[in-house]
Design an enzyme around this catalytic site. Structure first.
Site, PDB file in Angstrom:
ATOM      1  N   GLN A   1      10.946 -20.462 -14.237  1.00  0.00           N
ATOM      2  CA  GLN A   1      10.350 -20.340 -12.913  1.00  0.00           C
ATOM      3  C   GLN A   1      11.244 -21.078 -11.919  1.00  0.00           C
ATOM      4  O   GLN A   1      11.325 -22.309 -11.930  1.00  0.00           O
ATOM      5  CB  GLN A   1       8.938 -20.920 -12.919  1.00  0.00           C
ATOM      6  CG  GLN A   1       8.035 -20.304 -14.000  1.00  0.00           C
ATOM      7  CD  GLN A   1       7.646 -18.869 -13.696  1.00  0.00           C
ATOM      8  OE1 GLN A   1       6.839 -18.596 -12.818  1.00  0.00           O
ATOM      9  NE2 GLN A   1       8.228 -17.930 -14.434  1.00  0.00           N
TER      10      GLN A   1
ATOM     11  N   GLY B   1      -1.905 -19.175  -9.038  1.00  0.00           N
ATOM     12  CA  GLY B   1      -0.751 -18.773  -9.827  1.00  0.00           C
ATOM     13  C   GLY B   1       0.513 -18.623  -9.009  1.00  0.00           C
ATOM     14  O   GLY B   1       0.517 -18.694  -7.775  1.00  0.00           O
ATOM     15  N   HIS B   2       1.621 -18.358  -9.716  1.00  0.00           N
ATOM     16  CA  HIS B   2       2.928 -18.287  -9.064  1.00  0.00           C
ATOM     17  C   HIS B   2       3.039 -17.117  -8.108  1.00  0.00           C
ATOM     18  O   HIS B   2       2.427 -16.083  -8.285  1.00  0.00           O
ATOM     19  CB  HIS B   2       4.060 -18.258 -10.098  1.00  0.00           C
ATOM     20  CG  HIS B   2       4.007 -17.106 -11.061  1.00  0.00           C
ATOM     21  ND1 HIS B   2       4.852 -17.018 -12.133  1.00  0.00           N
ATOM     22  CD2 HIS B   2       3.235 -16.000 -11.117  1.00  0.00           C
ATOM     23  CE1 HIS B   2       4.602 -15.913 -12.801  1.00  0.00           C
ATOM     24  NE2 HIS B   2       3.632 -15.278 -12.201  1.00  0.00           N
ATOM     25  N   ASN B   3       3.813 -17.336  -7.051  1.00  0.00           N
ATOM     26  CA  ASN B   3       4.125 -16.331  -6.040  1.00  0.00           C
ATOM     27  C   ASN B   3       2.944 -15.941  -5.154  1.00  0.00           C
ATOM     28  O   ASN B   3       3.053 -14.970  -4.398  1.00  0.00           O
ATOM     29  CB  ASN B   3       4.707 -15.051  -6.667  1.00  0.00           C
ATOM     30  CG  ASN B   3       6.042 -15.292  -7.327  1.00  0.00           C
ATOM     31  OD1 ASN B   3       6.084 -15.666  -8.500  1.00  0.00           O
ATOM     32  ND2 ASN B   3       7.126 -15.118  -6.618  1.00  0.00           N
TER      33      ASN B   3
END
Length: 338
Positions: free
Chosen positions: A201, A242-244
């Site tokens: 990541q 979560g990511h993004n």
């Protein structure tokens, strides 16, 4: 290119050498030099990207990447001037390439005075500050918190005890309560013959001015692009983002809400407790998500949705009443038969 405040760039590799290390087959451009990884849409001539899903064929055809890792079936869609590595596991190959070209910076602790804007910054016992970190005046950091390498924290922030912050840019007047985890790796895995492979990541977390993050809440850094929390958004305890994800300004997110990766949320959205949001969903400005709702589709601006799967609240209530009447009618009929 991943932010150099958080990631070290490792020596560049030729396409031939890269393919050898990740287990792919070079179809062309083996002599080209690659120094970074990137997604198809934003890749530059020195970057390697990958095609993991045919939905992104248009991005592949338009990419400026110097090299692409792709399955053999998509080879014809790779631009003529782009080096090509053919792989049956393109995302896993890209993940291995990420490890060969980028590495998170070590914490390498420094004295608080090296990071602090002035002596108004206060750190309680046990605080650890990483190399390259910067902390704005008037900020207070609670006991045993860890400020990672390169982290930038604005002015007049309140960081509670046992908080960890990494790969993050934090604005002014931000509050992070006890046990918050900012910038941990997002949940990304690629399939391979040997089992799931962690996808590095390489993004950041951006917390804009006035954000509040409750106790034991987690906000993952982006897979490559940033996870962004907009100005004055308030996040309760035990929330997972979560990511993004990109969350707008002035949102309210109640406890136990879980927001999957790559969700986009407009300004002024409210989430009731224990709401669950599927990945790659867009929630429009001013929308409301009822407590316990499970959102599996985009929500238009201004609407209130409830239920699982979530739907407009009036539709949900009508269906709930109808089901209740049907169940009551069958129950009465059963008693009559007796």
């Amino acid at each position: 290119m991943p932010d150099p405040r958080f990631f070290e760039s490792l020596p560049a590799l030729s396409v031939d050498r890269l393919a050898e290390r990740i287990g792919g087959e070079v179809r062309r451009g083996g002599e080209r030099t690659i120094s970074a990884v990137a997604p198809l849409a934003s890749a530059r001539p020195e970057d390697v990207a990958f095609l993991g899903d045919r939905r992104f064929l248009d991005s592949l055809k338009a990419t400026r990447a110097g090299c692409v890792i792709a399955p053999a079936a998509a080879a014809d869609a790779v631009p003529p001037g782009t080096a090509l590595i053919v792989s049956g596991e393109p995302q896993a190959g890209w993940a291995h390439a990420s490890l060969l070209l980028h590495r998170p910076l070590d914490l390498s602790p420094i004295a608080l005075a090296e990071a602090a804007e002035d002596d108004s910054v206060v750190a309680d016992p046990g605080v650890v500050v990483g190399q390259g970190a910067r902390i704005g005046r008037g900020t207070r950091i609670g006991a045993n918190s860890v400020i990672g390498a390169g982290v930038q924290i604005g002015r007049d922030c309140v960081i509670g005890p046992n908080v960890t912050i990494g790969f993050a840019l934090v604005g002014d007047r931000v509050k992070l309560y006890a046990g918050a985890r900012i910038g941990e790796a997002g949940f990304g895995a690629a399939g391979s013959r040997s089992g799931p492979v962690d996808v590095p990541q390489l993004g950041r977390v951006v917390l804009q001015d006035g954000v509040t993050v409750g106790a034991n809440s987690c906000i993952d850094r982006g897979a490559y692009d940033d996870t962004v929390i907009g100005e004055n958004t308030k996040i309760d305890n035990l929330v997972m983002i979560g990511h993004n994800c990109v969350i707008g300004r002035n949102c309210l997110i109640a406890a136990h809400t879980g927001i999957s990766g790559s969700v986009t949320v407009g300004n002024g959205v409210i989430f009731g407790g224990k709401a669950g949001i599927g990945d790659h969903i867009a929630i429009g400005e001013g929308a409301r998500v009822a407590a316990g709702a499970g959102v599996l589709a985009d929500i238009p601006p201004g609407e209130t949705w409830s239920g699982y799967p979530a739907k407009p609240i009036r539709q949900f209530l009508r269906e709930t009443v109808w089901v209740s009447k049907q169940a009551s009618g069958k129950a009465r009929a059963g008693k009559t038969d007796e």
